[in-house]
Design an enzyme around this catalytic site. Structure first.
Site, mmCIF file in Angstrom:
data_model
loop_
_atom_site.group_PDB
_atom_site.id
_atom_site.type_symbol
_atom_site.label_atom_id
_atom_site.label_comp_id
_atom_site.label_asym_id
_atom_site.label_seq_id
_atom_site.Cartn_x
_atom_site.Cartn_y
_atom_site.Cartn_z
ATOM 1 N N GLU A 160 -41.380 -59.369 -42.959
ATOM 2 C CA GLU A 160 -42.258 -60.485 -43.310
ATOM 3 C C GLU A 160 -41.534 -61.698 -43.873
ATOM 4 O O GLU A 160 -41.724 -62.094 -45.028
ATOM 5 C CB GLU A 160 -43.348 -60.023 -44.281
ATOM 6 N N GLU A 375 -47.469 -52.608 -39.793
ATOM 7 C CA GLU A 375 -48.352 -52.438 -40.954
ATOM 8 C C GLU A 375 -49.758 -52.843 -40.554
ATOM 9 O O GLU A 375 -49.959 -53.861 -39.890
ATOM 10 C CB GLU A 375 -47.936 -53.313 -42.152
#
Length: 468
Positions: A160, A375
């Site tokens: 991320e 995720e």
């Protein structure tokens, strides 16, 4: 109609070193910026988290028992190099060898991330990735890990990149807690993407046998009124900040004219300029076709409305529904349609956004090779009853997202696996211990694990590949 997933699909569970391991100063681990930042700003710390540092054999045994055949793990950089570079901490190296061996013993494939929000404090306080010296330290760390851990078959450079820049320099909920500095956001994105590209090129040049990629959080952005050009523009600009800038760097090796036009507009409105160098683009271009996979983290979508005013962002960290606010000068503001459900933390539940994001990657970046959903999950205040949690809401959330994932595969996207966030309950960076995501409930006082209803559901899913 009941939907299915492929026979060779990875049904994984995700973790992260700082959110799961605990043992923040054990066996020579160096400090990270989060240690002091949490003490100074929040009502919790990462000690003991889920005590994965000691409990990993239990968690991996549960993973095997419940059909989880892949696990996302991150290496804590400061366990290997306590100050980010220099002398190696052998106890840290030994821990990860033992952890990966246990994964293989339990037939749970480790997907290993080099950096998951936890730059060593010595480098973080020296500018983190805004300081180009730290790019070199990251490459040295990556090179060490690639050579030291041949038992790892799947590497991820970063987790991320978008939310790191966003959390550190826009929302200000990550250390160093700077707010509304869009130039720093883009510079952080860029420098981390250069770091990613150089690490990927190094891995391939050395001829290692495994695969390597990157994990991007890709929240889909929609115009609040698709008939209003100003709302469409707001969604496009918000998409550039969070998605398009880093996707272009990953797969084009440069920023498209449309991306740079948007970046320049945002910086003209908010101030600042970027340091983009020729050698950066040489590095990006050299790696653009070398990514073996893309990890997509997807939780929510946003709707954007045109907005004329100053930037103001209020982060909902305590699950007080409706308390969040997000508006950026020269970009727009988030306004959710009434028909879209949201969590107590104002995260919008919209599975179609995952489908749209997968197909966007497939269509806009045809050199993507394959995708893992690295995720996805639902966080809420679990009610622990009769040694379990009856988390039907979580099951429903995951089911809806797997159904659109199945649709994307049917429509030609090469998606090879799904990792639920999270394997067991872990601590949440900006929400603490109240917000739980795991398949396994963790009593943070005793560190006992208890399968939730979702764990039993996930086991059946993994056994049958049938989404029901």
């Amino acid at each position: 109609m009941t939907k299915t997933l492929p026979k060779d699909f990875i049904f994984g569970g995700a973790t992260a070193a700082y959110q799961a391991e605990g043992a923040t100063h054990t066996d020579g681990k160096g400090p990270v910026a989060w240690d002091k930042y949490l003490e100074d700003n929040y009502w919790y710390t990462a000690e003991p988290a889920s005590d994965f540092y000691h409990k990993y054999p239990v968690d991996l045994e549960l993973a095997e028992e419940y059909g989880v055949n892949g696990i996302r793990i991150s290496i804590a950089w400061s366990r290997i190099f306590p100050t980010g570079y220099g002398e190696v901490n052998e106890k840290g190296v030994e821990f990860y060898h033992k952890l990966f061996a246990e994964c293989h013993k339990r037939h749970v494939e480790p997907f290993v991330t080099l950096h998951h929000f936890d730059t060593p404090e010595a480098l973080h306080s020296n500018g983190d990735f805004l300081n180009r010296e730290n790019i070199e330290h990251f490459i040295d760390y990556a090179a060490f890990c690639f050579e030291e851990f041949p038992e790892v078959n799947y590497w991820t450079t970063f987790n991320e990149i978008g939310p790191i820049g966003d959390g550190q320099y826009l929302v200000g909920k990550f250390p160093p807690g700077i707010k509304y500095d869009l130039a720093k956001v883009f510079q952080s994105h860029h420098n981390m993407m250069v770091s990613h590209a150089r690490a990927v090129k190094l891995y391939k040049d050395k001829g290692y046998k495994g695969e390597i990629g990157v994990v991007h959080a890709l929240p889909t952005k929609y115009p609040y009124d698709p008939e209003n050009p100003a709302d469409v523009r707001a969604a496009e600009l918000e998409d550039i900040i969070h998605n398009k800038f880093i996707l272009d760097a990953t797969y084009l090796g440069h920023y498209s004219d449309k991306t740079m036009e948007g970046v320049n507009h945002i910086l003209a409105e908010n101030g600042g300029e970027l340091d983009l160098r020729d050698e950066d683009f040489q590095a990006l271009d050299a790696a653009k076709d070398l990514n073996d996979f893309l990890g997509i983290n997807y939780y929510m979508s946003d709707w954007m409305q045109a907005f004329d005013g100053e930037t103001e962002i209020i982060h909902n960290g305590k699950g007080e529904k409706g308390s969040s606010k997000y508006q950026i000068k020269g970009v727009g503001r988030r306004v959710a349609p009434d028909y879209v459900p949201r969590t107590d933390w104002d995260w919008i539940i919209y599975p179609e956004g995952l489908y749209d994001q997968i197909m966007r990657v497939k269509n806009d970046y045809p050199n993507y090779k394959k995708i893992y959903i690295t995720e996805n999950g639902l966080g809420y205040k679990d009610e622990f009853v009769d040694n379990t949690v009856y988390d039907d809401g979580r099951i429903d959330y995951v089911k809806q997202h797997l159904e659109v994932l199945s649709d994307a595969i049917a429509d030609g996207a090469n998606v090879k696996g799904y990792f639920i966030w999270s394997l067991m309950d872990v601590f949440s960076w900006s929400n603490g211990y109240e917000k739980r995501y795991g398949l396994f409930y963790v009593d943070f006082d005793t560190q006992e694990r208890y399968p939730k209803k979702s764990a039993h559901w996930y086991k059946k899913l993994a056994e049958t590949q049938v989404i029901e």
